[in-house]
Design an enzyme around this catalytic site. Structure first.
Site, PDB file in Angstrom:
ATOM      1  N   SER A  24     -25.254  13.058  16.069  1.00 36.76           N
ATOM      2  CA  SER A  24     -25.306  11.656  16.098  1.00 36.76           C
ATOM      3  C   SER A  24     -26.060  11.481  17.028  1.00 36.76           C
ATOM      4  O   SER A  24     -27.202  11.922  17.016  1.00 36.76           O
ATOM      5  CB  SER A  24     -23.864  11.074  16.389  1.00 36.76           C
ATOM      6  OG  SER A  24     -23.954   9.928  15.857  1.00 36.76           O
ATOM      7  N   HIS A  54     -19.652  10.036   8.049  1.00 40.07           N
ATOM      8  CA  HIS A  54     -19.925  10.250   8.973  1.00 40.07           C
ATOM      9  C   HIS A  54     -19.816  11.957   9.699  1.00 40.07           C
ATOM     10  O   HIS A  54     -20.646  13.062  10.685  1.00 40.07           O
ATOM     11  CB  HIS A  54     -20.650   9.630   9.919  1.00 40.07           C
ATOM     12  CG  HIS A  54     -20.981   9.649  11.260  1.00 40.07           C
ATOM     13  ND1 HIS A  54     -22.846   9.502  11.801  1.00 40.07           N
ATOM     14  CD2 HIS A  54     -20.903  10.164  12.771  1.00 40.07           C
ATOM     15  CE1 HIS A  54     -22.843   9.952  12.946  1.00 40.07           C
ATOM     16  NE2 HIS A  54     -21.889   9.887  13.446  1.00 40.07           N
TER      17      HIS A  54
END
Length: 699
Positions: free
Chosen positions: A555, A670
């Site tokens: 991320s 995610h």
């Protein structure tokens, strides 16, 4: 460096504007051409890595570890005298949401009743449902707002569920798929922020409006009680039960690091809370709202420093009386408050002290809040899992890199009690763990944890994982869960005779607000320098060699590893980049990217882009030979960090004729990977990749 997945194409011109980027077409998430390219890269990567001899062994071993039925059934929520848990194993990959009495749970013999079989629900409805949690209304806890996601995206479907009957409520509250903010106002009313069409969402893609929705009415008739600006991050409503009092709040977030909180009265009108805009709302206890400071605050007793916990009287707020806040906890220079949770009459504070965890209980009193440090194992990672709403018990996990997690029930009086422990998955006596400190470019001491085989001498191939952003501290976990979202990769790596490092670089919250602020915006290079310092320290002490070091990040960590690879290709031989941010020229235009501009800067402001372009990974990729071979893993359905980041970076590698690896799951959001099958495959692919690039296969 081992050769794999090399392509040759025409060289690229330098890219500084959208018009210069030849790969914007890869931002079309479900585009036919884009997915065809993804399928090609996936196939090329699997063709190389799945034939490696370690791959099938690692995949089977990872699946066995992840599905181990001896795992701890963590308390997702303590609901009065009951506890809920989401259980995942080989037979239930998406999970069983279940409930048991707290007494049976504490005794180590929970008598579970299944509330929702997520796998069966998906089969019945023809959806790939992924569990995203339940919000049950205290103190009865009979009605819950259940959030499920198709494929693991951040966008959820919300449905009302009855715990007593074990069924969704016929005609109950239901919201279609959206990035909604939903919470209980009372038994027949919800706070709702959701996608209502044009103008209802912020530039970041989150709700801009909050309404009170009454049971039995059409949502179109719901009364608006709060409204944010288009440039805000989001606006939401929530409530907290404090004894017998239900306090209700509105939170408007103008930026990622600022919030404006208001107290909501029974009639829906609001009164602004006196919290500083950059303070973090932590808990409500005994009629006080507790918040953590992130900047200095002048009080009647002088200046209070960042990192301290303060309490404001909610009764005074309601009466319109200005009153000074109470300081209830001050961390030391080596400490940082990482977690805060309230039980019935106590406040529980998880503190990092040089990254090691401590649990402190605070007891409210008119003469000052009294601290008590609990008796839990030292030099460990401690996490508050849940607290009891009735009575004063905190449930916490304690673990280290070589010690599997144990769940403790920590009562207000008496010694902690071990409720459950995970079994050892490896022989810890074969390894050593040491906390070391590297010196960064500006002289800052940067802690890191090093795991090596016991008795090993000289340099070893080394995997370094870090994050370095958003106040998120990286604490050492049992090796079967390191690095985050890579499954038991670290265990497999050190079992093969290599070294693993967890680096506590700036940008995180390891030492409180200052550690984060030292890597914000124009100071971002500090986090990259910290990472380089750790790698250089390993080399200087003959623990690693240049070119045999892998940098790992996820991320925000994608910005990190992309930048360090560009800046020091001599130092790193491999780059693991998961669900990554990479193109910082366009990140604010992609999905939730606009919400992070307070962290990185706004690339559309020339003054901000002037410093951002110095480290933005995508713009600084080079066609020079010898760059580290990157492995990108991600999900098509990631609606937080756009898959276009990794796709475009891979396309540049391809054009430059460079070695790279790529694996994009269709589902998983995610977090990447919707179940243990996918998680195990990812761990095995990454192990095979590391062996080829910096391990035994790189010779």
């Amino acid at each position: 460096m081992a050769a794999a997945l090399c392509f040759t194409a025409a060289p690229l011109a330098a890219q500084d504007t959208d018009a210069d980027d030849p790969y914007i077409w890869l931002e079309e998430i479900q585009g036919e051409k884009a997915l065809a390219k993804v399928d090609q890269w996936n196939a090329d990567t699997e063709a190389v890595l799945t034939v490696q001899p370690e791959y099938p062994v690692a995949r089977a071993w990872a699946k066995q570890i992840l599905d181990d039925t001896r795992q701890i059934a963590m308390p997702d929520a303590i609901m009065g005298d009951q506890v809920t848990n989401l259980w995942r194993d080989a037979d239930n990959p998406r999970g069983l949401w279940r409930i048991a009495s707290l007494d049976s749970y504490m005794a180590g013999t929970p008598e579970w009743r299944t509330l929702i079989d997520v796998d069966q629900l998906g089969r019945d409805e023809g959806k790939s449902w992924v569990w995203h949690g339940a919000n049950c209304l205290a103190p009865e806890y009979t009605r819950c707002l259940v959030s499920i996601s198709a494929g693991g995206t951040d966008a959820d479907v919300v449905r009302e569920f009855d715990v007593t009957s074990g069924q969704f409520v016929d005609g109950g509250f239901t919201l279609p798929e959206a990035k909604s903010n939903v919470a209980w106002f009372d038994a027949d009313t919800l706070f709702v922020g959701t996608d209502e069409g044009e103008g209802s969402l912020t530039d970041s893609g989150y709700p801009r409006l909050v309404r009170l929705w009454q049971r039995g009415t059409d949502f179109s008739a719901a009364r608006q009680v709060a409204e944010g600006e288009q440039a805000d991050i989001s606006v939401s409503g929530f409530s907290v039960l404090d004894g017998d009092t239900r306090w209700r709040f509105i939170n408007r977030s103008p930026s990622f690091w600022t919030n404006e909180f208001a107290l909501v009265k029974e009639d829906g009108t609001t009164v602004t809370l006196p919290l500083p805009e950059d303070a973090e709302f932590e808990a409500v206890l005994g009629g006080f709202v507790i918040a953590k400071l992130n900047s200095e605050l002048e009080t009647a007793d002088g200046a209070e420093q960042p990192g301290a916990l303060l309490a404001w009287s909610l009764d005074d707020v309601l009466r319109g009386v200005e009153s000074a806040p109470l300081t209830i906890f001050r961390p030391s220079e080596t400490q940082a408050v990482e977690q805060v949770a309230a039980s019935e009459t106590k406040l529980w504070v998880k503190v990092l002290d040089d990254v090691s965890g401590k649990l402190i209980e605070l007891s409210p009193a008119s003469s000052g809040w009294t601290p008590r440090e609990t008796d839990l194992p030292a030099n460990s990672t401690i996490q508050i899992a849940e607290t009891s709403g009735k009575g004063d018990t905190a449930f916490v996990t304690v673990e280290s890199m070589l010690t599997p997690p144990t769940l403790y029930a920590v009562p207000s009086e008496g010694a902690p009690v071990a409720v459950a422990s995970e079994p050892a998955q490896f022989d810890a006596s074969r390894f050593t763990v040491e906390q070391k400190f590297a010196t960064s470019k500006d002289g800052t001491k940067v802690p890191y944890y090093l795991v090596r085989p016991k008795g090993a001498e000289g340099p070893l191939p080394t995997l370094i994982h870090a994050y370095g952003g958003f106040r998120a501290a990286q604490t050492p976990k049992y090796l079967t869960a390191e690095p985050y979202r890579s499954g038991p990769l670290a265990l497999f790596w050190v079992e093969s005779g290599n070294a693993y490092v967890l680096a506590n670089i700036r940008g995180g919250g390891e030492y409180g607000p200052r550690w984060h602020e030292d890597a914000l915006r124009e100071k971002r290079q500090n986090s990259f320098d910290d990472f380089h310092a750790v790698a250089d320290d390993l080399v200087a002490n003959r623990l690693a060699k240049p070119g045999r070091i892998a940098a790992s990040g996820r991320s925000n960590g994608g910005v990190l590893v992309g930048a360090v690879a560009n800046q020091r290709p001599d130092l790193y031989g491999a780059i693991i980049s998961g669900s990554p941010l990479i193109d910082m020229r366009r990140y604010n235009k992609l999905l939730a990217g606009a919400s992070w501009m307070a962290e990185y800067g706004n690339p559309d402001v020339p003054e901000d882009w002037a410093f951002m372009k110095e480290w933005s990974p995508y713009q600084n990729m080079s066609d020079e030979p010898g760059v580290p071979a990157a492995f990108y893993y991600l999900s098509t359905l990631d609606d937080r960090v756009h898959p276009g980041h990794a796709r475009k970076a891979a396309a540049k590698h391809e054009a430059y004729g460079q070695t790279f690896y790529y694996h994009e799951y269709r589902e998983g959001g995610h977090s990447v990977g919707a179940d243990h099958v996918e998680d195990a495959k990812r761990a095995a692919l990454l192990l095979a990749y590391l062996n080829r690039e910096i391990g035994s296969g790189a010779d």
